[in-house]
Scaffold this motif. Structure first.
Motif, PDB file in Angstrom:
ATOM      1  N   HIS A  77       0.832  -1.197   0.000  1.00 25.10           N
ATOM      2  CA  HIS A  77       0.000   0.000   0.000  1.00 25.10           C
ATOM      3  C   HIS A  77       0.871   1.253   0.000  1.00 25.10           C
ATOM      4  O   HIS A  77       0.595   2.205  -0.728  1.00 25.10           O
ATOM      5  CB  HIS A  77      -0.928  -0.013   1.216  1.00 25.10           C
ATOM      6  CG  HIS A  77      -1.857   1.139   1.269  1.00 25.10           C
ATOM      7  ND1 HIS A  77      -2.942   1.241   0.433  1.00 25.10           N
ATOM      8  CD2 HIS A  77      -1.860   2.239   2.042  1.00 25.10           C
ATOM      9  CE1 HIS A  77      -3.581   2.362   0.702  1.00 25.10           C
ATOM     10  NE2 HIS A  77      -2.943   2.984   1.673  1.00 25.10           N
ATOM     11  N   MET A  78       1.925   1.248   0.786  1.00 29.22           N
ATOM     12  CA  MET A  78       2.845   2.387   0.818  1.00 29.22           C
ATOM     13  C   MET A  78       3.517   2.565  -0.536  1.00 29.22           C
ATOM     14  O   MET A  78       3.736   3.693  -0.970  1.00 29.22           O
ATOM     15  CB  MET A  78       3.932   2.189   1.873  1.00 29.22           C
ATOM     16  CG  MET A  78       3.490   2.473   3.269  1.00 29.22           C
ATOM     17  SD  MET A  78       4.872   2.360   4.410  1.00 29.22           S
ATOM     18  CE  MET A  78       5.847   3.768   3.906  1.00 29.22           C
ATOM     19  N   LYS A  82       2.791   6.765  -2.263  1.00 28.76           N
ATOM     20  CA  LYS A  82       4.074   7.185  -1.692  1.00 28.76           C
ATOM     21  C   LYS A  82       3.914   8.033  -0.433  1.00 28.76           C
ATOM     22  O   LYS A  82       4.723   7.966   0.472  1.00 28.76           O
ATOM     23  CB  LYS A  82       4.883   7.969  -2.722  1.00 28.76           C
ATOM     24  CG  LYS A  82       5.167   7.198  -3.981  1.00 28.76           C
ATOM     25  CD  LYS A  82       6.176   6.113  -3.760  1.00 28.76           C
ATOM     26  CE  LYS A  82       6.547   5.485  -5.082  1.00 28.76           C
ATOM     27  NZ  LYS A  82       6.832   4.126  -5.053  1.00 28.76           N
ATOM     28  N   SER A  83       2.844   8.810  -0.348  1.00 30.45           N
ATOM     29  CA  SER A  83       2.679   9.684   0.822  1.00 30.45           C
ATOM     30  C   SER A  83       2.242   8.896   2.051  1.00 30.45           C
ATOM     31  O   SER A  83       2.548   9.253   3.177  1.00 30.45           O
ATOM     32  CB  SER A  83       1.652  10.775   0.536  1.00 30.45           C
ATOM     33  OG  SER A  83       0.362  10.205   0.410  1.00 30.45           O
ATOM     34  N   CYS A  84       1.484   7.832   1.829  1.00 28.25           N
ATOM     35  CA  CYS A  84       1.003   6.975   2.921  1.00 28.25           C
ATOM     36  C   CYS A  84       0.288   7.789   3.996  1.00 28.25           C
ATOM     37  O   CYS A  84       0.363   7.490   5.170  1.00 28.25           O
ATOM     38  CB  CYS A  84       2.167   6.187   3.526  1.00 28.25           C
ATOM     39  SG  CYS A  84       1.619   4.773   4.474  1.00 28.25           S
ATOM     40  N   CYS A  86      -3.061   8.674   3.770  1.00 23.54           N
ATOM     41  CA  CYS A  86      -4.508   8.529   3.721  1.00 23.54           C
ATOM     42  C   CYS A  86      -4.916   7.183   4.285  1.00 23.54           C
ATOM     43  O   CYS A  86      -4.105   6.286   4.438  1.00 23.54           O
ATOM     44  CB  CYS A  86      -5.014   8.675   2.296  1.00 23.54           C
ATOM     45  SG  CYS A  86      -4.338   7.449   1.181  1.00 23.54           S
ATOM     46  N   VAL A  87      -6.186   7.071   4.596  1.00 17.17           N
ATOM     47  CA  VAL A  87      -6.723   5.805   5.069  1.00 17.17           C
ATOM     48  C   VAL A  87      -7.455   5.166   3.900  1.00 17.17           C
ATOM     49  O   VAL A  87      -8.331   5.765   3.309  1.00 17.17           O
ATOM     50  CB  VAL A  87      -7.688   6.023   6.250  1.00 17.17           C
ATOM     51  CG1 VAL A  87      -8.332   4.718   6.673  1.00 17.17           C
ATOM     52  CG2 VAL A  87      -6.975   6.673   7.411  1.00 17.17           C
ATOM     53  N   GLU A  88      -7.072   3.971   3.540  1.00 15.85           N
ATOM     54  CA  GLU A  88      -7.692   3.246   2.435  1.00 15.85           C
ATOM     55  C   GLU A  88      -8.116   1.873   2.948  1.00 15.85           C
ATOM     56  O   GLU A  88      -7.593   1.389   3.942  1.00 15.85           O
ATOM     57  CB  GLU A  88      -6.699   3.059   1.281  1.00 15.85           C
ATOM     58  CG  GLU A  88      -6.262   4.338   0.631  1.00 15.85           C
ATOM     59  CD  GLU A  88      -7.326   4.976  -0.224  1.00 15.85           C
ATOM     60  OE1 GLU A  88      -8.252   4.258  -0.653  1.00 15.85           O
ATOM     61  OE2 GLU A  88      -7.243   6.192  -0.439  1.00 15.85           O
ATOM     62  N   GLN A  89      -9.012   1.249   2.249  1.00 16.09           N
ATOM     63  CA  GLN A  89      -9.403  -0.102   2.619  1.00 16.09           C
ATOM     64  C   GLN A  89      -8.491  -1.102   1.928  1.00 16.09           C
ATOM     65  O   GLN A  89      -8.293  -1.042   0.724  1.00 16.09           O
ATOM     66  CB  GLN A  89     -10.845  -0.371   2.205  1.00 16.09           C
ATOM     67  CG  GLN A  89     -11.836   0.346   3.070  1.00 16.09           C
ATOM     68  CD  GLN A  89     -13.244  -0.108   2.751  1.00 16.09           C
ATOM     69  OE1 GLN A  89     -13.467  -0.992   1.954  1.00 16.09           O
ATOM     70  NE2 GLN A  89     -14.200   0.515   3.384  1.00 16.09           N
ATOM     71  N   PHE A  90      -7.907  -1.963   2.673  1.00 13.96           N
ATOM     72  CA  PHE A  90      -7.155  -3.112   2.192  1.00 13.96           C
ATOM     73  C   PHE A  90      -7.147  -4.088   3.347  1.00 13.96           C
ATOM     74  O   PHE A  90      -7.725  -3.792   4.387  1.00 13.96           O
ATOM     75  CB  PHE A  90      -5.755  -2.705   1.695  1.00 13.96           C
ATOM     76  CG  PHE A  90      -4.800  -2.222   2.757  1.00 13.96           C
ATOM     77  CD1 PHE A  90      -4.923  -0.972   3.293  1.00 13.96           C
ATOM     78  CD2 PHE A  90      -3.777  -3.040   3.200  1.00 13.96           C
ATOM     79  CE1 PHE A  90      -4.044  -0.537   4.281  1.00 13.96           C
ATOM     80  CE2 PHE A  90      -2.901  -2.606   4.180  1.00 13.96           C
ATOM     81  CZ  PHE A  90      -3.044  -1.352   4.717  1.00 13.96           C
TER      82      PHE A  90
END
Length: 99
Positions: A77-78, A82-84, A86-90
């Motif tokens: 995900h990172m 690249k900014s890492c 945000c909150v995403e679903q994984f």
């Protein structure tokens, strides 16, 4: 430092950082303490691409994932974001936290 709340495993949280493309400061909270501490020591300073190549897809018991696989999901995900920041679903929920 990044913190991940993994899904489907015993560990409640994974903490790590990536510096110059290498994994540092890996800590698991909850789960199998001896094994997860050993993983953190063994992976210290290893290139993220190598960590993913070695550990992605490992399962634990009858679970479809493992603590190591959840770490890989966060690292992937990172790599995609690249900014890492945000909150995403994984498979594990990535959250940015100031320490």
């Amino acid at each position: 430092m990044q913190r991940v709340k993994p899904k489907g495993v015993c560990a409640k949280e994974i903490e790590f950082d990536v510096k110059d493309g290498c994994l540092t400061g890996l800590r698991f909270f909850g789960g199998c303490p001896g094994n997860l501490k050993a993983i953190g020591i063994l992976l210290e300073g290893m290139p993220v691409t190598e960590v993913i190549a070695k550990l992605q897809g490992i399962t634990c018991g009858n679970k479809p994932t493992s603590c190591a696989d959840q770490l890989c999901q966060a690292l992937l995900h990172m790599t995609d974001d690249k900014s890492c920041a945000c909150v995403e679903q994984f498979p594990g929920e990535l959250i940015q936290m100031a320490l």
